[in-house]
Motif scaffolding. Structure first.
Motif, PDB file in Angstrom:
ATOM      1  N   PRO A 148     -34.695   6.667 -11.128  1.00  0.00           N
ATOM      2  CA  PRO A 148     -34.996   6.662  -9.696  1.00  0.00           C
ATOM      3  C   PRO A 148     -35.857   5.452  -9.348  1.00  0.00           C
ATOM      4  O   PRO A 148     -36.781   5.095 -10.062  1.00  0.00           O
ATOM      5  CB  PRO A 148     -35.748   7.965  -9.466  1.00  0.00           C
ATOM      6  CG  PRO A 148     -36.216   8.401 -10.803  1.00  0.00           C
ATOM      7  CD  PRO A 148     -35.335   7.757 -11.826  1.00  0.00           C
ATOM      8  N   SER A 149     -35.512   4.810  -8.270  1.00  0.00           N
ATOM      9  CA  SER A 149     -36.299   3.648  -7.856  1.00  0.00           C
ATOM     10  C   SER A 149     -36.981   3.969  -6.526  1.00  0.00           C
ATOM     11  O   SER A 149     -36.508   4.783  -5.751  1.00  0.00           O
ATOM     12  CB  SER A 149     -35.411   2.423  -7.716  1.00  0.00           C
ATOM     13  OG  SER A 149     -34.446   2.616  -6.715  1.00  0.00           O
ATOM     14  N   SER A 150     -38.059   3.296  -6.321  1.00  0.00           N
ATOM     15  CA  SER A 150     -38.811   3.486  -5.086  1.00  0.00           C
ATOM     16  C   SER A 150     -38.022   2.925  -3.916  1.00  0.00           C
ATOM     17  O   SER A 150     -37.297   1.941  -4.060  1.00  0.00           O
ATOM     18  CB  SER A 150     -40.152   2.767  -5.210  1.00  0.00           C
ATOM     19  OG  SER A 150     -40.768   2.646  -3.958  1.00  0.00           O
ATOM     20  N   LYS A 151     -38.204   3.518  -2.758  1.00  0.00           N
ATOM     21  CA  LYS A 151     -37.523   2.983  -1.575  1.00  0.00           C
ATOM     22  C   LYS A 151     -38.105   1.628  -1.175  1.00  0.00           C
ATOM     23  O   LYS A 151     -37.576   0.956  -0.316  1.00  0.00           O
ATOM     24  CB  LYS A 151     -37.585   3.966  -0.414  1.00  0.00           C
ATOM     25  CG  LYS A 151     -38.954   4.176   0.180  1.00  0.00           C
ATOM     26  CD  LYS A 151     -38.872   5.146   1.342  1.00  0.00           C
ATOM     27  CE  LYS A 151     -40.214   5.319   2.004  1.00  0.00           C
ATOM     28  NZ  LYS A 151     -40.141   6.205   3.155  1.00  0.00           N
ATOM     29  N   TYR A 152     -39.195   1.243  -1.844  1.00  0.00           N
ATOM     30  CA  TYR A 152     -39.824  -0.043  -1.555  1.00  0.00           C
ATOM     31  C   TYR A 152     -39.399  -1.150  -2.518  1.00  0.00           C
ATOM     32  O   TYR A 152     -39.756  -2.305  -2.313  1.00  0.00           O
ATOM     33  CB  TYR A 152     -41.349   0.095  -1.586  1.00  0.00           C
ATOM     34  CG  TYR A 152     -41.859   1.103  -0.584  1.00  0.00           C
ATOM     35  CD1 TYR A 152     -41.734   0.871   0.785  1.00  0.00           C
ATOM     36  CD2 TYR A 152     -42.434   2.290  -1.010  1.00  0.00           C
ATOM     37  CE1 TYR A 152     -42.180   1.801   1.703  1.00  0.00           C
ATOM     38  CE2 TYR A 152     -42.889   3.223  -0.088  1.00  0.00           C
ATOM     39  CZ  TYR A 152     -42.763   2.968   1.262  1.00  0.00           C
ATOM     40  OH  TYR A 152     -43.190   3.883   2.177  1.00  0.00           O
ATOM     41  N   SER A 153     -38.654  -0.816  -3.566  1.00  0.00           N
ATOM     42  CA  SER A 153     -38.295  -1.842  -4.548  1.00  0.00           C
ATOM     43  C   SER A 153     -37.396  -2.926  -3.946  1.00  0.00           C
ATOM     44  O   SER A 153     -37.633  -4.119  -4.174  1.00  0.00           O
ATOM     45  CB  SER A 153     -37.649  -1.217  -5.782  1.00  0.00           C
ATOM     46  OG  SER A 153     -36.440  -0.574  -5.448  1.00  0.00           O
ATOM     47  N   LEU A 195     -29.730  -9.554   6.174  1.00  0.00           N
ATOM     48  CA  LEU A 195     -28.464  -8.837   6.032  1.00  0.00           C
ATOM     49  C   LEU A 195     -28.250  -8.417   4.581  1.00  0.00           C
ATOM     50  O   LEU A 195     -27.867  -7.274   4.306  1.00  0.00           O
ATOM     51  CB  LEU A 195     -27.305  -9.717   6.518  1.00  0.00           C
ATOM     52  CG  LEU A 195     -25.904  -9.121   6.425  1.00  0.00           C
ATOM     53  CD1 LEU A 195     -25.793  -7.865   7.280  1.00  0.00           C
ATOM     54  CD2 LEU A 195     -24.868 -10.155   6.845  1.00  0.00           C
ATOM     55  N   PHE A 196     -28.524  -9.319   3.634  1.00  0.00           N
ATOM     56  CA  PHE A 196     -28.389  -8.982   2.210  1.00  0.00           C
ATOM     57  C   PHE A 196     -29.331  -7.844   1.816  1.00  0.00           C
ATOM     58  O   PHE A 196     -28.990  -7.017   0.972  1.00  0.00           O
ATOM     59  CB  PHE A 196     -28.653 -10.200   1.330  1.00  0.00           C
ATOM     60  CG  PHE A 196     -27.559 -11.238   1.357  1.00  0.00           C
ATOM     61  CD1 PHE A 196     -26.281 -10.947   1.805  1.00  0.00           C
ATOM     62  CD2 PHE A 196     -27.821 -12.522   0.929  1.00  0.00           C
ATOM     63  CE1 PHE A 196     -25.282 -11.905   1.829  1.00  0.00           C
ATOM     64  CE2 PHE A 196     -26.834 -13.490   0.940  1.00  0.00           C
ATOM     65  CZ  PHE A 196     -25.560 -13.190   1.388  1.00  0.00           C
ATOM     66  N   THR A 197     -30.506  -7.809   2.426  1.00  0.00           N
ATOM     67  CA  THR A 197     -31.443  -6.712   2.174  1.00  0.00           C
ATOM     68  C   THR A 197     -30.811  -5.383   2.584  1.00  0.00           C
ATOM     69  O   THR A 197     -30.867  -4.398   1.838  1.00  0.00           O
ATOM     70  CB  THR A 197     -32.754  -6.918   2.954  1.00  0.00           C
ATOM     71  OG1 THR A 197     -33.344  -8.145   2.563  1.00  0.00           O
ATOM     72  CG2 THR A 197     -33.724  -5.772   2.717  1.00  0.00           C
ATOM     73  N   GLY A 198     -30.218  -5.357   3.762  1.00  0.00           N
ATOM     74  CA  GLY A 198     -29.567  -4.142   4.245  1.00  0.00           C
ATOM     75  C   GLY A 198     -28.407  -3.723   3.359  1.00  0.00           C
ATOM     76  O   GLY A 198     -28.241  -2.529   3.059  1.00  0.00           O
ATOM     77  N   ILE A 199     -27.634  -4.688   2.910  1.00  0.00           N
ATOM     78  CA  ILE A 199     -26.500  -4.393   2.021  1.00  0.00           C
ATOM     79  C   ILE A 199     -27.009  -3.814   0.703  1.00  0.00           C
ATOM     80  O   ILE A 199     -26.472  -2.821   0.196  1.00  0.00           O
ATOM     81  CB  ILE A 199     -25.651  -5.662   1.787  1.00  0.00           C
ATOM     82  CG1 ILE A 199     -24.935  -6.055   3.091  1.00  0.00           C
ATOM     83  CG2 ILE A 199     -24.651  -5.455   0.658  1.00  0.00           C
ATOM     84  CD1 ILE A 199     -24.286  -7.441   3.053  1.00  0.00           C
ATOM     85  N   ALA A 200     -28.056  -4.429   0.155  1.00  0.00           N
ATOM     86  CA  ALA A 200     -28.614  -3.946  -1.114  1.00  0.00           C
ATOM     87  C   ALA A 200     -29.179  -2.543  -0.958  1.00  0.00           C
ATOM     88  O   ALA A 200     -29.020  -1.694  -1.851  1.00  0.00           O
ATOM     89  CB  ALA A 200     -29.692  -4.911  -1.609  1.00  0.00           C
ATOM     90  N   ARG A 201     -29.830  -2.275   0.157  1.00  0.00           N
ATOM     91  CA  ARG A 201     -30.409  -0.937   0.384  1.00  0.00           C
ATOM     92  C   ARG A 201     -29.311   0.112   0.502  1.00  0.00           C
ATOM     93  O   ARG A 201     -29.415   1.195  -0.072  1.00  0.00           O
ATOM     94  CB  ARG A 201     -31.296  -0.936   1.636  1.00  0.00           C
ATOM     95  CG  ARG A 201     -31.928   0.387   1.935  1.00  0.00           C
ATOM     96  CD  ARG A 201     -32.914   0.832   0.868  1.00  0.00           C
ATOM     97  NE  ARG A 201     -33.538   2.079   1.288  1.00  0.00           N
ATOM     98  CZ  ARG A 201     -33.841   3.068   0.481  1.00  0.00           C
ATOM     99  NH1 ARG A 201     -33.638   2.952  -0.809  1.00  0.00           N
ATOM    100  NH2 ARG A 201     -34.384   4.163   0.955  1.00  0.00           N
ATOM    101  N   ARG A 202     -28.245  -0.213   1.233  1.00  0.00           N
ATOM    102  CA  ARG A 202     -27.144   0.746   1.360  1.00  0.00           C
ATOM    103  C   ARG A 202     -26.502   0.998   0.000  1.00  0.00           C
ATOM    104  O   ARG A 202     -26.186   2.137  -0.350  1.00  0.00           O
ATOM    105  CB  ARG A 202     -26.102   0.246   2.358  1.00  0.00           C
ATOM    106  CG  ARG A 202     -25.026   1.306   2.628  1.00  0.00           C
ATOM    107  CD  ARG A 202     -24.067   0.903   3.673  1.00  0.00           C
ATOM    108  NE  ARG A 202     -23.063   0.050   3.059  1.00  0.00           N
ATOM    109  CZ  ARG A 202     -22.019  -0.444   3.703  1.00  0.00           C
ATOM    110  NH1 ARG A 202     -21.860  -0.208   4.990  1.00  0.00           N
ATOM    111  NH2 ARG A 202     -21.155  -1.196   3.093  1.00  0.00           N
ATOM    112  N   LYS A 203     -26.348  -0.073  -0.778  1.00  0.00           N
ATOM    113  CA  LYS A 203     -25.780   0.084  -2.123  1.00  0.00           C
ATOM    114  C   LYS A 203     -26.690   0.963  -2.979  1.00  0.00           C
ATOM    115  O   LYS A 203     -26.208   1.824  -3.726  1.00  0.00           O
ATOM    116  CB  LYS A 203     -25.602  -1.291  -2.765  1.00  0.00           C
ATOM    117  CG  LYS A 203     -24.928  -1.263  -4.100  1.00  0.00           C
ATOM    118  CD  LYS A 203     -24.720  -2.668  -4.639  1.00  0.00           C
ATOM    119  CE  LYS A 203     -24.077  -2.612  -6.009  1.00  0.00           C
ATOM    120  NZ  LYS A 203     -23.942  -3.937  -6.596  1.00  0.00           N
TER     121      LYS A 203
END
Length: 177
Positions: free
Chosen positions: A6-11, A58-66
């Motif tokens: 599990p990773s933090s939502k802040y990573s 945008l890449f941040t959003g893509i990474a978060r959704r992934k």
């Protein structure tokens, strides 16, 4: 069976925030050092820099959704983008404070002088010249600590609008099982 750590939502936002802030600092340095001799080049480098930064959001959003398994609500995606925006704009302020105060304190005066020479070479009339040079009058106030803080707030708001758009585009709800 694979155990997912599990990773933090802040990573994601911390990683992308630091990377984006570093990219921003490098691009600002190159803009100030190599593109300040011509106002057109200076403006174009600012535009290119902003497009790069928006792409990183945008890449941040893509990474978060992934990270969320390919599905994510706008709120979850925007939270990550917003943290990157805060970190990035803080990097901008810190870089400008250091660069304009210690590394090249005469930067704005030099940019004003080279811009004036450039516009004179274009044979602009007095009114056109005054219009072009008007933006340099408030730059001293904008680069003082209070001006930078106001700019920080304004930049966070503008960038957040783009972040909200990206989050809305990237939103993907889980199908009901």
């Amino acid at each position: 069976m694979t155990d997912l750590v599990p990773s933090s939502k802040y990573s994601i936002p911390l990683r992308f925030g630091l990377i984006t802030g570093l990219i921003y600092i490098v691009l600002l340095f190159f803009r100030y050092k190599y593109f300040a001799s011509n106002p057109v080049q200076f403006g174009l480098s600012a535009l290119v820099t902003y497009i790069v930064i928006l792409t990183m959001y945008l890449f941040t959003g893509i990474a978060r959704r992934k990270e969320l398994g390919g599905y994510g609500e706008s709120r979850e995606i925007f939270q990550s983008i917003f943290l990157v925006i805060l970190i990035n704009e803080l990097a901008y302020i810190l870089f400008n404070l250091i660069y304009l105060k210690y590394i090249d304190p005469a930067f704005w005066e030099n940019l004003k002088t080279t811009s004036l020479s450039y516009y004179q070479g274009l044979k602009l009339n007095g009114a056109e010249m005054e219009q072009k040079m008007k933006s340099f009058k408030d730059v001293d106030q904008q680069t003082k600590p209070m001006g930078l803080l106001k700019g920080y707030g304004f930049s966070v708001i503008i960038d957040s609008l783009f972040g909200l758009i990206f989050a809305a585009i990237l939103r993907k709800k889980k199908p009901n099982s």
